[in-house]
Design an enzyme around this catalytic site. Structure first.
Site, PDB file in Angstrom:
ATOM      1  NE  ARG A   1      -3.993   5.272   9.827  1.00  0.00           N
ATOM      2  CZ  ARG A   1      -4.492   4.372   8.989  1.00  0.00           C
ATOM      3  NH1 ARG A   1      -3.918   3.178   8.896  1.00  0.00           N
ATOM      4  NH2 ARG A   1      -5.531   4.644   8.240  1.00  0.00           N
TER       5      ARG A   1
ATOM      6  NE  ARG B   1      -3.992   5.403   3.601  1.00  0.00           N
ATOM      7  CZ  ARG B   1      -4.553   4.605   4.484  1.00  0.00           C
ATOM      8  NH1 ARG B   1      -4.885   5.081   5.663  1.00  0.00           N
ATOM      9  NH2 ARG B   1      -4.795   3.349   4.197  1.00  0.00           N
TER      10      ARG B   1
ATOM     11  CG  HIS C   1      -9.105   7.005   6.522  1.00  0.00           C
ATOM     12  ND1 HIS C   1     -10.150   6.115   6.427  1.00  0.00           N
ATOM     13  CD2 HIS C   1      -7.966   6.257   6.582  1.00  0.00           C
ATOM     14  CE1 HIS C   1      -9.678   4.872   6.402  1.00  0.00           C
ATOM     15  NE2 HIS C   1      -8.356   4.927   6.514  1.00  0.00           N
TER      16      HIS C   1
ATOM     17  CD  GLU D   1      -2.966  -1.064   2.308  1.00  0.00           C
ATOM     18  OE1 GLU D   1      -2.918  -0.106   3.098  1.00  0.00           O
ATOM     19  OE2 GLU D   1      -3.775  -1.999   2.438  1.00  0.00           O
TER      20      GLU D   1
ATOM     21  CG  HIS E   1      -8.440   6.878   2.438  1.00  0.00           C
ATOM     22  ND1 HIS E   1      -8.487   6.675   1.078  1.00  0.00           N
ATOM     23  CD2 HIS E   1      -7.852   5.776   2.963  1.00  0.00           C
ATOM     24  CE1 HIS E   1      -7.943   5.496   0.804  1.00  0.00           C
ATOM     25  NE2 HIS E   1      -7.552   4.933   1.928  1.00  0.00           N
TER      26      HIS E   1
END
Length: 567
Positions: free
Chosen positions: A402, A306, A367, A133, A257
């Site tokens: 994060r 992100r 998110h 990811e 997100h």
């Protein structure tokens, strides 16, 4: 130090006097991966554990985690590489020792989860399948059911709990909203007040006394008009800790997100998430003209961290005057998408979109809260007897942003550490049962004002913010806080709304103070990251008079030098 005397937070929420009492050694609040892990481990080591959860055991954010859990399980991967990727994503504000704890202990904790009964997807050779990811340079994401990892972890932990339901050493109370923390004369936490809806003899507001309280209450996503979080994510644990005097740190760092299905202007509440893992398998972002958005913006392109991807989408939306961009997964094929992402495909088709044949409209939405109740490596908060883990905590692992799939791992690792520390402290008689002292002012905001609050936060302290917008949010929230309590009936919806108000005040104060762009947000008036000035944490506490006090704590070590180099 910056004080905000005009911004006051009461000591408690307005509620009826407790009509019943209970006693335990430890109270664990929340039933996601952090709360369940902690309660199960404590149950083996202390005489009595009380696990309380707001609705039912499976209703928290863990259930919704699509992507997976990150750990260096591949023989070619190392904890050191995982540490590096996490520090890069955290943009200079991670606690290095907290991250080192996470990545070194994480693999064993995941293996223990498997031994407990969690069934991860496996390859033809029987090994756990690992994928990639955003922000990861290795395939290290374990997943289950394709895109239902959180649901499988939740199932396994609840099954383990069900196997010991008859054990008198553990009691579970569902439909229980913690109203406030009880504190003793010395300020230590000694229990909670909680409201239980229709659970037999335990009904209405009661007081549960304990040697220690562990908050594992999840995030604050309902503070914005659009979020990927479930309806229960109203920041109850964070707000209760704030009112009890605990330090709340880095709350301005909210992760938006990048790929949330755009359902049209005005759509509010929990929105459908299109997991980052879809891009991990080869999907990519394009604008209206079909031009790839992430090309040339980052070495990892569509798998950049992100904050980088969300910021790129926001740039395109601003420059082109559009309210969403597109995610292209068509080339992956229907068979692959249905096998790898069955839940996502089914949900998209329910809503009239088919990722196998058409572009998906996506835009950033709230998110994850990277900040929360500040803890050390053992989960201690600044208030004795109070612990926090999972999304409601700020361990220092995430910094300003994060890294994908680190959240489930954080809950697992630090819940384990908390259980061991609580056990040891009880054995040393360092956590005696104390007598609560109930004092201080009370207040509530009527639940009918929740949308006003959410709109003020989205406009003022959302993904794109400025000094002017955050000042506007603070003013709007102050007006809401000043409303007379006429008609504000104490109860779960009202208490949740008030918790969102208190956290909105903290978040907006920190967002107003941090005059730079870092992590998940953009400061339009300060568009650059400023390491020379802002390699620092912002911590908020409630003073005795109810005012919010903001203090700066520079990041220690070589990352905080004057060169402003990458951390």
């Amino acid at each position: 130090m910056t004080t905000a005397p005009a911004t006051r937070v009461p000591r408690r929420l307005t509620a009826s006097e407790p009509g019943w009492t209970a006693t335990a050694d430890v109270i664990v609040v929340g039933s996601g991966i952090a709360g369940l892990t902690c309660a199960l481990r404590l149950r083996e080591r202390v005489d009595r554990v009380l696990l309380v959860t707001k609705t039912v055991l499976s209703a928290g954010s863990t259930q919704w985690a699509q992507g997976g859990i990150a750990a260096a399980l591949d023989p070619e991967d190392t904890p050191e590489e995982h540490l590096h990727d996490t520090l890069v994503a955290g943009v200079g504000l991670c606690d290095v020792e907290a991250v080192r704890t996470l990545v070194t202990e994480g693999p064993d904790r995941v293996r223990e989860l498997v031994a407990l009964g969690a069934e991860f997807d496996r390859d033809a050779g029987g090994e756990i399948k690992l994928t990639r990811e955003g922000g990861h340079h290795r395939d290290r994401i374990a997943h289950a059911g394709g895109d239902a990892t959180g649901a499988e972890i939740s199932r396994a932990l609840i099954a383990a709990l069900d196997r010991v339901r008859d054990d008198p050493g553990i009691e579970v109370i569902e439909h229980a909203l913690v109203v406030d923390l009880l504190t003793a004369a010395d300020g230590a936490v000694c229990g909670v007040t909680l409201h239980v809806i229709g659970e037999g003899q335990v009904d209405g507001v009661g007081a549960a006394h304990a040697r220690a309280v562990v908050l594992a209450t999840g995030g604050l996503g309902q503070i914005y008009t659009s979020t990927t979080n479930p309806p229960v994510a109203t920041g109850d644990g964070m707000a209760a800790a704030l009112r009890a005097g605990a330090r709340v740190t880095d709350l301005e760092f909210v992760q938006f997100h990048p790929t949330v299905l755009f359902l049209g202007e005005g759509s509010t509440g929990q929105q459908p998430l299109i997991s980052e893992a879809v891009r991990g398998e080869g999907a990519f972002l394009v604008d209206d003209a079909g031009v790839r958005i992430m090309a040339g913006r980052h070495e990892l392109a569509d798998l950049a961290p992100r904050d980088v991807v969300a910021r790129a989408i926001l740039d395109v939306m601003r420059d082109q005057g559009v309210d969403h961009v597109w995610l292209d997964a068509r080339h992956l094929g229907g068979d692959f998408l249905e096998g790898r992402f069955p839940s996502i495909v089914a949900r998209c088709r329910e809503l009239g979109f088919d990722p196998a044949t058409e572009l998906l409209p996506v835009a950033p939405a709230q998110h994850y809260a990277s900040g929360g109740v500040e803890t050390d490596l053992l989960g201690h908060t600044s208030v004795d007897g109070l612990y926090a883990c999972g999304e409601c905590s700020c361990t220092g692992v995430h910094g300003a942003n994060r890294l994908a799939s680190n959240s489930l791992l954080e809950g697992l690792v630090f819940a384990h550490r908390i259980a061991d520390d609580v056990t040891a402290r009880i054995a040393r008689d360092e956590l005696p049962l104390r007598t609560p002292v109930v004092d201080g002012d009370t207040a509530v905001l009527d639940s009918s004002r929740r949308l006003d609050l959410q709109r003020a936060m989205t406009r003022g302290s959302g993904p794109v913010r400025s000094g002017e917008s955050t000042a506007g949010a603070l003013a709007a929230l102050a007006d809401l806080a000043a409303l007379p309590p006429t008609g504000a009936e104490p109860g779960p919806r009202t208490w949740e709304t008030t918790n969102l108000l208190h956290l909105g005040q903290v978040l907006s104060l920190a967002a107003h103070t941090r005059a730079e762009t870092r992590g998940g947000h953009v400061r339009s008036d300060f568009p650059d990251r400023d390491d020379a000035r802002w390699l620092t944490h912002l911590t908020t506490t409630r003073a005795a008079d109810g005012s919010l006090v903001l203090t700066e704590h520079p990041v220690p070590g070589p990352a905080n030098d004057s060169t402003g180099g990458p951390a």
